[in-house]
Design a protein around this motif. Structure first.
Motif, PDB file in Angstrom:
ATOM      1  N   GLU A  32      10.491   1.514  15.562  1.00  0.00           N
ATOM      2  CA  GLU A  32      10.955   1.916  16.896  1.00  0.00           C
ATOM      3  C   GLU A  32      12.277   1.237  17.231  1.00  0.00           C
ATOM      4  N   ASP A  33      12.517   0.063  16.641  1.00  0.00           N
ATOM      5  CA  ASP A  33      13.736  -0.688  16.931  1.00  0.00           C
ATOM      6  C   ASP A  33      14.847  -0.426  15.928  1.00  0.00           C
ATOM      7  N   GLY A  34      14.653   0.561  15.055  1.00  0.00           N
ATOM      8  CA  GLY A  34      15.689   0.867  14.070  1.00  0.00           C
ATOM      9  C   GLY A  34      15.173   0.677  12.654  1.00  0.00           C
ATOM     10  N   VAL A  35      16.115   0.676  11.707  1.00  0.00           N
ATOM     11  CA  VAL A  35      15.737   0.582  10.297  1.00  0.00           C
ATOM     12  C   VAL A  35      15.729  -0.880   9.862  1.00  0.00           C
ATOM     13  N   VAL A  36      14.629  -1.300   9.212  1.00  0.00           N
ATOM     14  CA  VAL A  36      14.533  -2.650   8.641  1.00  0.00           C
ATOM     15  C   VAL A  36      14.823  -2.552   7.150  1.00  0.00           C
ATOM     16  N   LYS A  37      15.876  -3.260   6.701  1.00  0.00           N
ATOM     17  CA  LYS A  37      16.180  -3.305   5.267  1.00  0.00           C
ATOM     18  C   LYS A  37      15.406  -4.487   4.684  1.00  0.00           C
ATOM     19  N   ALA A  38      14.225  -4.224   4.152  1.00  0.00           N
ATOM     20  CA  ALA A  38      13.342  -5.308   3.715  1.00  0.00           C
ATOM     21  C   ALA A  38      13.709  -5.801   2.317  1.00  0.00           C
ATOM     22  N   VAL A  39      14.090  -4.880   1.434  1.00  0.00           N
ATOM     23  CA  VAL A  39      14.500  -5.245   0.066  1.00  0.00           C
ATOM     24  C   VAL A  39      15.807  -4.515  -0.207  1.00  0.00           C
ATOM     25  N   ASP A  40      16.801  -5.259  -0.704  1.00  0.00           N
ATOM     26  CA  ASP A  40      18.156  -4.729  -0.757  1.00  0.00           C
ATOM     27  C   ASP A  40      18.766  -4.933  -2.147  1.00  0.00           C
ATOM     28  N   GLY A  41      18.422  -4.045  -3.077  1.00  0.00           N
ATOM     29  CA  GLY A  41      19.045  -4.092  -4.399  1.00  0.00           C
ATOM     30  C   GLY A  41      18.472  -5.160  -5.315  1.00  0.00           C
ATOM     31  N   LEU A  42      17.147  -5.219  -5.401  1.00  0.00           N
ATOM     32  CA  LEU A  42      16.486  -6.249  -6.221  1.00  0.00           C
ATOM     33  C   LEU A  42      16.212  -5.741  -7.637  1.00  0.00           C
ATOM     34  N   SER A  43      16.510  -6.582  -8.627  1.00  0.00           N
ATOM     35  CA  SER A  43      16.184  -6.278 -10.028  1.00  0.00           C
ATOM     36  C   SER A  43      15.539  -7.487 -10.675  1.00  0.00           C
ATOM     37  N   PHE A  44      14.480  -7.271 -11.448  1.00  0.00           N
ATOM     38  CA  PHE A  44      13.917  -8.341 -12.285  1.00  0.00           C
ATOM     39  C   PHE A  44      13.048  -7.727 -13.374  1.00  0.00           C
ATOM     40  N   ASP A  45      12.786  -8.530 -14.411  1.00  0.00           N
ATOM     41  CA  ASP A  45      11.888  -8.121 -15.491  1.00  0.00           C
ATOM     42  C   ASP A  45      10.767  -9.128 -15.621  1.00  0.00           C
ATOM     43  N   GLU A  47       8.352 -10.177 -18.498  1.00  0.00           N
ATOM     44  CA  GLU A  47       8.094  -9.964 -19.925  1.00  0.00           C
ATOM     45  C   GLU A  47       6.601 -10.071 -20.206  1.00  0.00           C
ATOM     46  N   ARG A  48       6.173  -9.364 -21.240  1.00  0.00           N
ATOM     47  CA  ARG A  48       4.766  -9.472 -21.654  1.00  0.00           C
ATOM     48  C   ARG A  48       4.417 -10.904 -22.008  1.00  0.00           C
ATOM     49  N   GLY A  49       3.246 -11.346 -21.577  1.00  0.00           N
ATOM     50  CA  GLY A  49       2.776 -12.678 -21.938  1.00  0.00           C
ATOM     51  C   GLY A  49       3.436 -13.807 -21.166  1.00  0.00           C
ATOM     52  N   LYS A  50       4.230 -13.463 -20.156  1.00  0.00           N
ATOM     53  CA  LYS A  50       4.869 -14.506 -19.357  1.00  0.00           C
ATOM     54  C   LYS A  50       4.412 -14.392 -17.915  1.00  0.00           C
ATOM     55  N   THR A  51       4.650 -15.460 -17.193  1.00  0.00           N
ATOM     56  CA  THR A  51       4.327 -15.494 -15.769  1.00  0.00           C
ATOM     57  C   THR A  51       5.632 -15.494 -14.996  1.00  0.00           C
ATOM     58  N   LEU A  52       5.710 -14.715 -13.965  1.00  0.00           N
ATOM     59  CA  LEU A  52       6.929 -14.655 -13.151  1.00  0.00           C
ATOM     60  C   LEU A  52       6.614 -15.102 -11.733  1.00  0.00           C
ATOM     61  N   GLY A  53       7.332 -16.114 -11.270  1.00  0.00           N
ATOM     62  CA  GLY A  53       7.174 -16.562  -9.891  1.00  0.00           C
ATOM     63  C   GLY A  53       8.332 -16.054  -9.055  1.00  0.00           C
ATOM     64  N   ILE A  54       8.041 -15.454  -7.941  1.00  0.00           N
ATOM     65  CA  ILE A  54       9.098 -14.986  -7.035  1.00  0.00           C
ATOM     66  C   ILE A  54       9.063 -15.884  -5.797  1.00  0.00           C
ATOM     67  N   VAL A  55      10.190 -16.548  -5.567  1.00  0.00           N
ATOM     68  CA  VAL A  55      10.247 -17.571  -4.533  1.00  0.00           C
ATOM     69  C   VAL A  55      11.284 -17.170  -3.493  1.00  0.00           C
ATOM     70  N   GLY A  56      10.989 -17.372  -2.244  1.00  0.00           N
ATOM     71  CA  GLY A  56      11.994 -17.084  -1.227  1.00  0.00           C
ATOM     72  C   GLY A  56      11.473 -17.435   0.144  1.00  0.00           C
ATOM     73  N   GLU A  57      12.381 -17.556   1.096  1.00  0.00           N
ATOM     74  CA  GLU A  57      11.959 -17.927   2.445  1.00  0.00           C
ATOM     75  C   GLU A  57      11.109 -16.826   3.057  1.00  0.00           C
ATOM     76  N   SER A  58      10.391 -17.177   4.086  1.00  0.00           N
ATOM     77  CA  SER A  58       9.535 -16.226   4.779  1.00  0.00           C
ATOM     78  C   SER A  58      10.377 -15.045   5.276  1.00  0.00           C
ATOM     79  N   GLY A  59       9.919 -13.848   4.991  1.00  0.00           N
ATOM     80  CA  GLY A  59      10.630 -12.659   5.448  1.00  0.00           C
ATOM     81  C   GLY A  59      11.694 -12.173   4.484  1.00  0.00           C
ATOM     82  N   SER A  60      11.788 -12.789   3.295  1.00  0.00           N
ATOM     83  CA  SER A  60      12.846 -12.393   2.356  1.00  0.00           C
ATOM     84  C   SER A  60      12.466 -11.173   1.519  1.00  0.00           C
ATOM     85  N   GLY A  61      11.210 -10.713   1.611  1.00  0.00           N
ATOM     86  CA  GLY A  61      10.855  -9.465   0.944  1.00  0.00           C
ATOM     87  C   GLY A  61       9.900  -9.590  -0.230  1.00  0.00           C
ATOM     88  N   LYS A  62       9.261 -10.742  -0.405  1.00  0.00           N
ATOM     89  CA  LYS A  62       8.346 -10.940  -1.543  1.00  0.00           C
ATOM     90  C   LYS A  62       7.143  -9.994  -1.447  1.00  0.00           C
TER      91      LYS A  62
END
Ligand SMILES: Nc1ncnc2c1ncn2[C@@H]1O[C@H](COP(=O)(O)OP(=O)(O)O)[C@@H](O)[C@H]1O
Ligand SMILES: [Mg+2]
Length: 137
Positions: A32-45, A47-62
């Motif tokens: 109602e208040d307009g468009v929220v750009k929650a994720v803006d051009g994110l890329s990551f891979d 890999e098989r057999g690996k663990t990926l941690g995504i870290v970021g401040e609150s509200g950054s789009g995790k």
């Protein structure tokens, strides 16, 4: 937002390519208040057999990113652009019936607040068993 990878466990085939590949992901919500750009051009891979941690401040789009991988946003209010390929399968354009085969099988989410994620009407055991019953009979 930052991504961190780490070797996890032995006996997992190496060099078999990314299991999850996210490319130029954009997620926007109509509100109602307009468009929220929650994720803006994110890329990551991931890999098989690996663990990926995504870290970021609150509200950054995790959370929005991971809900997008599982196709859990309301399409009425969400615009998604980019590419999400899980084990060779493109997910952004996948039908709901295809996503149902993926969720709880090749990809699953443990939600942040267990008191709201688990239903008080069913035993914990039944809720843990449900995806296995659905996918493996
Ligand atoms: N369904 C939604 N509608 C509108 N805005 C949303 C919605 N879900 C998340 N957002 C907004 O998107 C941004 C990213 O949120 P989120 O992914 O939950 O952050 P976090 O990194 O803390 O998990 C925040 O600004 C949040 O308010
Ligand atoms: Mg979150």
């Amino acid at each position: 937002m930052t991504t961190l990878t780490k070797e996890s466990g032995a006996g997992v085939p190496a060099d078999s390519g990314a299991f999850l590949s996210v490319r130029d992901l954009y997620v926007r919500f109509k509100t109602e208040d307009g468009v929220v750009k929650a994720v803006d051009g994110l890329s990551f891979d991931l890999e098989r057999g690996k663990t990926l941690g995504i870290v970021g401040e609150s509200g950054s789009g995790k959370s929005v990113t991971n809900l997008t991988v599982l196709g859990l946003h309301n399409p009425m209010f969400t615009t998604i652009e980019g590419e999400i390929v899980l084990d060779g399968q493109e997910l952004i354009t996948a039908r709901e019936s295809e996503l149902e085969k993926v969720r709880g099988n090749k990809a699953a989410m443990i939600f942040q607040d267990p008191l709201t994620a688990l239903s008080p009407y069913y035993t914990v055991g039944r809720q843990i068993a449900e995806p296995f019953m659905k996918h493996t009979g």
